[in-house]
Structure formats: structure tokens, C-alpha cells
Design a protein around this motif. Sequence first.
Motif, PDB file in Angstrom:
ATOM      1  N   THR A 398     -20.366 -30.660 -55.058  1.00 30.20           N
ATOM      2  CA  THR A 398     -18.699 -31.022 -54.788  1.00 30.20           C
ATOM      3  C   THR A 398     -17.917 -30.330 -54.072  1.00 30.20           C
ATOM      4  OG1 THR A 398     -17.704 -29.738 -56.370  1.00 30.20           O
ATOM      5  CG2 THR A 398     -18.731 -31.649 -57.861  1.00 30.20           C
ATOM      6  N   MET A 399     -18.679 -29.284 -53.078  1.00 31.01           N
ATOM      7  CA  MET A 399     -17.964 -29.476 -51.868  1.00 31.01           C
ATOM      8  C   MET A 399     -18.678 -29.413 -50.558  1.00 31.01           C
ATOM      9  SD  MET A 399     -15.943 -25.511 -52.986  1.00 31.01           S
ATOM     10  CE  MET A 399     -16.664 -25.189 -54.190  1.00 31.01           C
ATOM     11  N   GLU A 400     -19.718 -30.485 -50.483  1.00 29.48           N
ATOM     12  CA  GLU A 400     -20.872 -30.716 -49.347  1.00 29.48           C
ATOM     13  C   GLU A 400     -20.233 -30.507 -48.461  1.00 29.48           C
ATOM     14  OE1 GLU A 400     -21.269 -34.827 -50.919  1.00 29.48           O
ATOM     15  OE2 GLU A 400     -19.007 -34.099 -51.011  1.00 29.48           O
ATOM     16  N   MET A 401     -21.154 -30.449 -47.289  1.00 26.73           N
ATOM     17  CA  MET A 401     -21.148 -30.620 -45.740  1.00 26.73           C
ATOM     18  C   MET A 401     -19.740 -31.926 -45.484  1.00 26.73           C
ATOM     19  SD  MET A 401     -21.393 -27.106 -45.168  1.00 26.73           S
ATOM     20  CE  MET A 401     -20.472 -27.573 -43.792  1.00 26.73           C
ATOM     21  N   MET A 402     -18.817 -31.969 -44.672  1.00 26.06           N
ATOM     22  CA  MET A 402     -18.341 -33.486 -44.248  1.00 26.06           C
ATOM     23  C   MET A 402     -19.110 -34.123 -42.538  1.00 26.06           C
ATOM     24  SD  MET A 402     -15.636 -33.640 -45.591  1.00 26.06           S
ATOM     25  CE  MET A 402     -15.103 -34.496 -45.355  1.00 26.06           C
ATOM     26  N   ARG A 403     -19.365 -35.333 -43.563  1.00 22.87           N
ATOM     27  CA  ARG A 403     -20.712 -36.230 -41.857  1.00 22.87           C
ATOM     28  C   ARG A 403     -18.996 -35.779 -40.404  1.00 22.87           C
ATOM     29  NH1 ARG A 403     -23.974 -38.595 -43.275  1.00 22.87           N
ATOM     30  NH2 ARG A 403     -24.314 -38.461 -45.000  1.00 22.87           N
ATOM     31  N   ALA A 404     -20.019 -35.846 -39.501  1.00 24.63           N
ATOM     32  CA  ALA A 404     -19.133 -35.680 -37.914  1.00 24.63           C
ATOM     33  C   ALA A 404     -17.763 -36.482 -38.073  1.00 24.63           C
ATOM     34  CB  ALA A 404     -20.107 -35.648 -36.931  1.00 24.63           C
ATOM     35  N   VAL A 405     -17.843 -37.749 -38.970  1.00 28.21           N
ATOM     36  CA  VAL A 405     -16.575 -38.669 -37.755  1.00 28.21           C
ATOM     37  C   VAL A 405     -15.344 -38.348 -39.104  1.00 28.21           C
ATOM     38  CG1 VAL A 405     -17.646 -40.330 -39.722  1.00 28.21           C
ATOM     39  CG2 VAL A 405     -15.767 -40.799 -38.945  1.00 28.21           C
ATOM     40  N   LEU A 406     -16.147 -37.335 -40.533  1.00 25.97           N
ATOM     41  CA  LEU A 406     -15.016 -36.927 -41.436  1.00 25.97           C
ATOM     42  C   LEU A 406     -14.578 -35.899 -40.730  1.00 25.97           C
ATOM     43  CD1 LEU A 406     -16.121 -38.664 -44.773  1.00 25.97           C
ATOM     44  CD2 LEU A 406     -14.448 -39.916 -43.102  1.00 25.97           C
ATOM     45  N   ASP A 407     -14.944 -34.751 -39.845  1.00 24.31           N
ATOM     46  CA  ASP A 407     -15.198 -33.897 -39.878  1.00 24.31           C
ATOM     47  C   ASP A 407     -13.270 -33.601 -39.324  1.00 24.31           C
ATOM     48  OD1 ASP A 407     -14.839 -30.945 -39.565  1.00 24.31           O
ATOM     49  OD2 ASP A 407     -17.178 -30.802 -38.397  1.00 24.31           O
ATOM     50  N   SER A 408     -12.714 -33.650 -39.618  1.00 23.45           N
ATOM     51  CA  SER A 408     -11.439 -33.327 -38.948  1.00 23.45           C
ATOM     52  C   SER A 408     -10.267 -33.094 -39.719  1.00 23.45           C
ATOM     53  CB  SER A 408     -10.345 -34.638 -38.689  1.00 23.45           C
ATOM     54  OG  SER A 408      -9.186 -34.619 -38.077  1.00 23.45           O
ATOM     55  N   ASN A 409      -9.756 -31.843 -40.213  1.00 20.60           N
ATOM     56  CA  ASN A 409      -8.932 -31.323 -41.140  1.00 20.60           C
ATOM     57  C   ASN A 409      -7.908 -31.865 -40.636  1.00 20.60           C
ATOM     58  OD1 ASN A 409     -10.469 -29.485 -41.942  1.00 20.60           O
ATOM     59  ND2 ASN A 409     -10.552 -27.607 -41.136  1.00 20.60           N
ATOM     60  N   PHE A 410      -7.582 -31.983 -39.240  1.00 23.32           N
ATOM     61  CA  PHE A 410      -5.945 -32.883 -39.168  1.00 23.32           C
ATOM     62  C   PHE A 410      -5.851 -33.704 -39.673  1.00 23.32           C
ATOM     63  CE2 PHE A 410      -3.436 -35.122 -37.271  1.00 23.32           C
ATOM     64  CZ  PHE A 410      -1.574 -34.636 -36.893  1.00 23.32           C
ATOM     65  N   TRP A 411      -6.626 -34.526 -39.947  1.00 25.04           N
ATOM     66  CA  TRP A 411      -6.508 -35.852 -40.790  1.00 25.04           C
ATOM     67  C   TRP A 411      -6.524 -36.156 -41.991  1.00 25.04           C
ATOM     68  CZ3 TRP A 411      -4.554 -39.061 -38.109  1.00 25.04           C
ATOM     69  CH2 TRP A 411      -3.836 -39.379 -36.833  1.00 25.04           C
TER      70      TRP A 411
ATOM     71  N   THR B 293     -30.383 -30.343 -43.297  1.00 26.13           N
ATOM     72  CA  THR B 293     -30.464 -31.866 -43.999  1.00 26.13           C
ATOM     73  C   THR B 293     -29.995 -32.596 -42.877  1.00 26.13           C
ATOM     74  OG1 THR B 293     -28.192 -31.183 -42.881  1.00 26.13           O
ATOM     75  CG2 THR B 293     -28.401 -30.220 -45.017  1.00 26.13           C
ATOM     76  N   ASN B 294     -29.801 -33.351 -43.367  1.00 29.42           N
ATOM     77  CA  ASN B 294     -30.224 -34.407 -42.463  1.00 29.42           C
ATOM     78  C   ASN B 294     -28.498 -35.413 -42.335  1.00 29.42           C
ATOM     79  OD1 ASN B 294     -32.466 -34.777 -41.756  1.00 29.42           O
ATOM     80  ND2 ASN B 294     -32.627 -36.258 -43.951  1.00 29.42           N
ATOM     81  N   ILE B 295     -27.676 -34.393 -42.628  1.00 28.81           N
ATOM     82  CA  ILE B 295     -26.277 -34.663 -42.606  1.00 28.81           C
ATOM     83  C   ILE B 295     -25.347 -34.623 -40.766  1.00 28.81           C
ATOM     84  CG2 ILE B 295     -23.954 -34.179 -43.607  1.00 28.81           C
ATOM     85  CD1 ILE B 295     -24.591 -33.788 -46.055  1.00 28.81           C
ATOM     86  N   PRO B 296     -25.042 -35.501 -40.383  1.00 32.07           N
ATOM     87  CA  PRO B 296     -25.130 -34.650 -38.842  1.00 32.07           C
ATOM     88  C   PRO B 296     -23.196 -33.897 -39.144  1.00 32.07           C
ATOM     89  CG  PRO B 296     -23.931 -36.912 -40.256  1.00 32.07           C
ATOM     90  CD  PRO B 296     -24.884 -36.340 -40.946  1.00 32.07           C
ATOM     91  N   LYS B 297     -23.723 -33.372 -38.262  1.00 30.64           N
ATOM     92  CA  LYS B 297     -22.288 -32.115 -38.001  1.00 30.64           C
ATOM     93  C   LYS B 297     -21.287 -32.899 -36.963  1.00 30.64           C
ATOM     94  CE  LYS B 297     -21.768 -27.314 -37.789  1.00 30.64           C
ATOM     95  NZ  LYS B 297     -22.228 -26.548 -37.242  1.00 30.64           N
ATOM     96  N   ASN B 298     -21.391 -33.459 -35.850  1.00 26.73           N
ATOM     97  CA  ASN B 298     -21.547 -33.444 -34.490  1.00 26.73           C
ATOM     98  C   ASN B 298     -22.379 -34.495 -33.755  1.00 26.73           C
ATOM     99  OD1 ASN B 298     -19.862 -32.958 -32.045  1.00 26.73           O
ATOM    100  ND2 ASN B 298     -21.668 -31.900 -31.557  1.00 26.73           N
ATOM    101  N   PHE B 299     -21.464 -35.701 -33.070  1.00 23.08           N
ATOM    102  CA  PHE B 299     -21.925 -36.068 -32.169  1.00 23.08           C
ATOM    103  C   PHE B 299     -20.992 -35.797 -30.831  1.00 23.08           C
ATOM    104  CE2 PHE B 299     -22.789 -39.207 -35.725  1.00 23.08           C
ATOM    105  CZ  PHE B 299     -24.322 -38.960 -35.556  1.00 23.08           C
ATOM    106  N   SER B 300     -21.909 -36.329 -29.620  1.00 20.99           N
ATOM    107  CA  SER B 300     -20.937 -35.278 -28.680  1.00 20.99           C
ATOM    108  C   SER B 300     -21.976 -36.270 -27.441  1.00 20.99           C
ATOM    109  CB  SER B 300     -20.081 -34.193 -28.429  1.00 20.99           C
ATOM    110  OG  SER B 300     -21.368 -33.721 -28.226  1.00 20.99           O
TER     111      SER B 300
END
Lengths: 591, 389
Positions: A398-411, B293-300
Motif C-alpha cells: 500500500t506504500m508503492e512508489m508513485m508513477r512519474a506523473v503523480l510524483d508531486s508532493n505539492f499537488w 520495477t517498471n514503474i516510471p520514476k521520471n521522464f524528462s
Amino acid sequence: MKLSKAFPWLAAAVALAGVVFAMLPQGKVRGFAIHRYASLPVLEGGRVKPLDSVARNSLLVIRSQQSFRYEGRAISADEWLLDLLFRPQVADQQPVFVINDPDVLGLIGLKQTPDRYFSFDTLGPHLQDIQDQAMAAQSVDPKERTRFQTAVTNLYERVYLYYKLRNTMQLAGTQGLAFELQTLGTPEAAQRQADLAKLAQFRPLPPLPGQRPDAWESVGEALQKAAAGGTMHPDLPLFAQAGTAYASGDAQAFNSVTRQLESRFEAERPGAVREAGHEALFNRTEPFYLGMVIYVCALLALFISWMWKSEILQPTAFALLVAGAIVHTTGLAFRIVLQGRPPVTNLYSSAVFVGWGAVILGIVLERLYRKGFGTAVAAAAGFASLIVAQHLATDGDTMEMMRAVLDSNFWLATHVVTITIGYSGTFLAGALAIGWTFWRWIRGLSGAGDDPETGRALMDMTYGVICFALFFSFVGTVLGGIWADQSWGRFWGWDPKENGALMIVLWNAIILHARWAGYIRERGLMAMAIFGNIITSFSWFGVNLLGVGLHSYGFTTNGFTALMIFIATQVVMLGLCLFPPPMRGPGPRKA
Amino acid sequence: MTDTSLLRRLWKALGSFELTIVSLALLLALVFLCTIAQVHLGTLGAVKVYMHSVLVWWQPGTSSFSIPIFPGGTLVGAVLVVNLVVSTIQRLDFTWRKSGLWIVHVGLILLIAGKFAAGAFQIETNMAIEVGQTVNYVESPRHMELAVIDTTDPAFDDVYSVPDTLLEREGTVAIPGTPLKIRVKRFFRNATLSRLGPGDPPSMATTGVGTEVKVVEKPPVTQDNDINHTTAFIEPMAGGRDFGTWLVSTDLTTPQGFTYAGHSYRMLIRPLRIYLPYAITLKKFSHDVYPGTNIPKNFSSLIHLSNPNTHEERDVLIYMNQPLRYDGKAFYQASYGQGDRLSILQVVDNPGWLIPYISCVLVTLGLLIHFGLTLRRSMKRRQSQKKEG
């Protein structure tokens, strides 16, 4: 102090003491300090976590439970995982695969029995069939799959997870990790090392000094490196010793090697050890589960209070609610710190947070109105949402890593939190309206007569909560639009989740306008608030079921049934609310 | 009944709560239908049917006629705006008590107006760049063009383009700046191409690769990620003669062309291009995943922006939630491909992008003031009740 005054405090203190008791570490199992081994950090799913989390989440995925009974003894997730890693012949006999689908059972030649759990050994002869069927099903779009196809794909994924875990520390059916270290350079070893590297579900070997903090290694990778002439990872022989000791039943040796591993990790990666320890404590305490239990106690105390000893039990119910809220809040805060994220990052945590918001609002209402209704709906909402959360947790970490597009603590902190508070508010208004419905029926049927004062108070509460919900859902929706504008350039794209949020805003706006215009009074407001539950459940879960968004199928079939049942109950409530029994004249007024 | 009383009644109806509630309820129903319909129509398709429409049409069974069954989003939105404006004028008095509601309604009018403006003026395009490539145009994801390229001079190409909206009319189009005319014999918004089999009727094309190709018309795509394979049979003409019938399609990659009066022309169908007065070079594309993993961390995308008009030369890093806003356009990291060598940027041109931000602040402020005042009044009332009790 009189007992009647002290009793509520006592009840709350007992509840909290129970939570503290749950935080204490478990004892040894068969002499093995399994909990200490399970507190060691590993890297899995892109983040460092204790092995305990891997064990619990895997067992949750495979068996939908975090522990099970076998041969008259409770087996914890940690013990199960250690058996699977080092004594697969033992683990393979334990019935850990839950299978409900009759067609899948038919595929593996089993009849539906009251006991729905099966061992890896039972599945063993049919693995090829399961794989073939799952491969065929995987070419079908998840939305289009039949129930059998969904179930068989799901079983295949669970078997594969089991298989990967089984071959992470050493290959099942070989002589173990110590043997790999002895036969490092032999020609057959290379294939085994490659298999280990490929199948590893987690990476137990921490980065050495000078390496990047996320450069954890799997056993297979470390063996390949050593075989190619590189230096042997210093922790590898220790893991080998621990494995041998565990498999041969030498608890003393296992415990002493585990201590050595602990001190090595402390020296190499103190931060990872500390965080893994905290997470293991969090796992062990299960604050959301305990919070749920305390909320149930609060509800029971309140129900009894309506018939007996109201002057003691009503404050007791409130005290228990507060105790539950303390546990719930602490759990939430702990999660925020562990994850380094705002409270809502996925569907699971949104359920935990929706419940929390409703409980806090309910406590405020109870302080303002003191009628017991605030306690009732808060405890019910807290309990219900934590139940939902428990069911959502079976997806895994339940604490999986956030996908890039969601990776914004502010939002995440602004948009997601406000919109979730909006859900809380709308649900709480609906819960209050259901409370009103019950109250109205009980008064009508018991012939207690009208009580306009309480009715008025309930209406004020519901109205206030709807205003609150409108504010937060509107702000949350617009913040979502702004996030969308920031991340892909359109403020509003009619995405299902956006639409769901807009529907809540529109519905709350309709209720308030209808009230302002005088089209609805007490009953109308309550009925519309109950319908708000349906709209919110659609926005929260329903849109994920459409398959247009980004959600897993595992939730789809079960989730759809659950959602339909929920909506059906709300429709019944709506009927009860709209057609209450006649009320006989005003009842005796309280002084 | 006199005209004035009729007008007065209409005026009253336009500002009534009934109209507000009915419109909000219709909008709620539309949003719900639009959400459900996305499963089959795709987001764009569903939005077109339910939201960007005056009426929602229904085609019974296999019949060829349609009947309107529901007001569409545009109509409901317009009625809501009128209702908002009229009711604000009629009912709200300029008192502190109502100040919050005033601000909320002004903010809402702005929000809906902004949505209309975005629908009317917002242009969404793409820019696909490979690492090392320099691009000075954006492409439409929906519209195609017939490009006629004068390749005579090896140093540069002269590009003449005919948009698909013009091709669709299947008439004769003069290519400005050249002696050429193009007669469009058949146009397919979407089609599939395959090799002509022995039993098939001969192709309409008389020259080029098209003579070997069979074309089957397809309905235009509705799902957002699909693209139309636009195809046409065309006949270039110049100086009183024609150069045969050619098949052009987004699916044909073979260069096709002819020569006239010493000029070589190439013809192809491609996504509609809009040229920019500046160029963008992709220096580096990064796509990181969480370890194991395959979870994307960053695209730039690290790009270089070069504008000869303003003598601007600078590097910009575009990443998730961090677009480049330049020259009225915003460039967002949208997608990637070709083994992380291709970066796809979404380019949005929306002159009204600031409006929602302003209206959001207004509505939030207004709601806070209104509910704050209401709460204070209710608290005072309760306190006075307590004193009495």
C-alpha cells in the motif's frame, strides 16, 4: 471521582493500552528470532522496506490474509516467508492459495469445498494448464475478460509471485545458498545464478560504501559478480549461514547469524535499518485494524446506551470514538512519515483518509450538538471506510512508489487531500441522513411522538456538512484542473475521475440551491444527502471500474459487485427516508 | 396578456431557482452519461456527443435519421450562464451578508466562460523529436494534410500544403505559388491498405505504387490514442495536361512524385504541420524507473531552444508537471518511443489559460466568506438560545 465519571476514561485507556500491547515485538517461533530477521531491510518494488512487509504483502496477495492457521498453530507471514525461502518443502504443503472460482477449481481437477485454500503442492501438477489458460486470457483486454479468464490470470500471477519468492534467496530444489558459494565457478552454476538473478522478487544485499543508495543487489547478481572475479558481497556468506541454520533447525546458529547481519546492516546502512524497523513496528501494530475494532466498540456502547445507562454509556461511546480517532490519526501520521508523502497516494490510503476526515468532523459535531448522533455516524463512517481500506489492501504494497506523473508532493498534498476531504464530507452528510432515517422510523414505530428539536439539530448538522463538502470538493476539483493544466496543458479534459468530482460538486450545489429556494425541507434534504452517497461512491470507485482510468482488474469484478450492493442499500435507505411511518403528535418535551 | 408582462415573466423565469436546479441536474446527468459513454466512444468521442453539442442526438436502431433526445452540454452551459447572470442581477443585493455569494457567482461565470474560450481557442498539437534532431514545426494529432514538396533545389524544399478539410470536398485545388492544380478524385478520412489480390477490381490509381494497392474505407477513429489512416486518390494537373491518378496515404512511405517544367515534386499525406519561427533540438531524453520495477520514476527532455528573431539560445529541461511556456505555447512532456530515443511533447496554445486560476481563487474566497458568515450567525444564534435556555 465517581465511577460513572471515570468509566468513559477507563474504557478509552483500556483501548489505547491494547494498542500499546500490539506494538510489543513477538516472541521467538520454535526458538527462531524470526521477527528480527524479518526486520532486516530489503529492496522490493522500487523501495527499501523490511522483509516483514514483503512477507505480509505477498501473503495478502496470495491468500488475502496476513497470517493463517496450519496444523493447529498460527503461522505468521514472516514464518511462512522464511519457510518458503529456506524450507520450500514445508511451505509447499501449506494451503496458502485462496481459489473461489469454480471453473478454476475445475481446471485443476478440484471440487468446490468449504475450505477454499490450496497448497502449492496441490497446484503443482496443473501449473502448465494454469499458465496456458492465463497466457490465452492475457491477450484479451482486461475489460473484456470473462470471470474465468480474470480468475485464472489472477491465480497465475499469484503462483508466479510465490514461485519468484521461492527462488529469490536460493533455487528451490538445489542444495541452497551455501552450496552456490562453494560451487561459484563451475559451469552448471552459471545457469543457476542467471535463474536466481532473473527470478529474484526482492534484493536483500545493501549497496556497499561508495555505491548509489538504490544499488541493492539480488542474490543472483551478487553471485554472478563474484563468479566473474569481482569481490564477494560481504553479507552473502552470512545470508547463506542463516539459510542453512534455518533449514536444518539450528535456532541458536540462526539467531546468532541474524544478530551479525543486524550489526553489519547497522554499520553499512543505518538509515535503511531505522526505517525498516519503523515500518515493521507499523506493520505489527496494524493501527487501522485496531482503530476499526475500537470504532465498533464505540458503536456498540452507543447502541446499548439508547436502551440502558445512557448517562454512562453515551460518554463512554464518545471516549472510545476519541480513542479510535487517536489510533487512526497516529497511524495516518506514521504512514505519512514512513512514506514521505501526503496522506493520500492511492485508493487504499484514500479510504483510510476519508474515514479519518469523517471521524474528525463527527467529533466536532458531537461537541457542538451532544446528541450522540455525531458519535454514531463518526464511528460508523470510520468503521466502514477502514473495512473498505482492508479490502483494498489485498492488491499488495500500500506504500508503492508513485508513477512519474503523480510524483508531486505539492499537488498530492493540495488537490488529492482536499478532494478526499470533500468525499468525507459528502459521506458524512449521507451518514447523518441515514441516522435521521433510523431515528425517524424508531420514533414513528415506537409511538414516541414528534421531537422537532432533535430533527432540527440533525438538519442543521447535515446542512452544515453539505456546505463543508461543497467547499472542499469544489476547491479540490479546481485544483485538480490546475494540476492537469500544469502537467499536460488542459485544465479540463472530461476524464472520468474529473467528471466524478464534478458530479459531487454539482449534486451538493443542487441540494443547497433547493434548500435556499425552499423546495426541500427536513425530509427532502435528508433524501438528497443519501443520494449523495451514491454519487460519491460512483466518483470514488465507480469511475475506476470503467477501465478508462488506470486501475487493476483485480478490483474490477469484486469491486463492481461491492459497489452495486452499496448502491442497493442506499436505494433502500432512500425509500425508508422518503416514506417514514406516521408520527403521532408531539411527544413529551424534555426540560 | 400584454407583451411587458410576458417579458417580465420570462425575465423572472430566466433568473429562477427552478431553472438553476433543472440546469444543474441536466448537467449532472450529462456528465454521468459522458463518463459512461467513454468506455465505448473514447473521451473525445463522448465529449463531442454530450458536452460540445447543443443537443444530444439518438439514432434509433439501423435507421438513417436521428432525433434529439437531450439538451447538450453547450446548451445547458449557456442556459446556466444566463441564469447565473440574471439571478445575480435580480436577487443578490449589495450587502456584506451576500458579498461571498457575489464573488462565487462572478467566479463561476468566469470559469464557464473560460471553458467556452478554451473550447473555441485552444489548439493542441504534438512535437515528436528524436535525440539530436532539430524540429521547427508542431503536428496536429487529428488533422492531416497533403504536402506537395518542390525538391528541385537540393539545399532546401519548398513545401505547399493542402489541409484535409479542403481535400474532403473532393474538388480541384490550385496550389498557390506553383502552376499545379490537384484534382481530388476520392478522399478517405480513414482506410486500410492492402496488396491488390487477383480477384479484386483494378485500383483507381493509374500510376505510382497505388496501382498495386487495395483501399477499404473505415469509419473515422473515436478512441483518443488511435489515428486516422487518411488516404486519397489525386490527379495532379499543370499546363493543360495531367500526371495520372496517384494514391497518397499516411500508410505509404514510398516517395512518389513527378517532374514538370524542370521542377521535381513529391507528394505525401502526413499530419498537418504548423511551422514555428524558432527551432527546438532534443539534446537528451531521460526515462528512469524505480530499481527492480517498471514503474516510471521520471521522464524528462533536455532541449535547446533557438530563436533567430530574438537571438535566444538556451537549454530548457521539460519534465513531468514542469512545462516550457514560450511564445504563447506550453510544451509538456507527453510520451516517448523508439527505445527512449524519441520524445513526444504535447504543445498547447491556449490564450485563456489564466482564467481558471483567477476564477478558482474567486470562488474559493467567496465560499469561504459566505460559509464563514453563515457559521458565525449560526454560532451566535445557538449562543443566544443557550442563554435563554
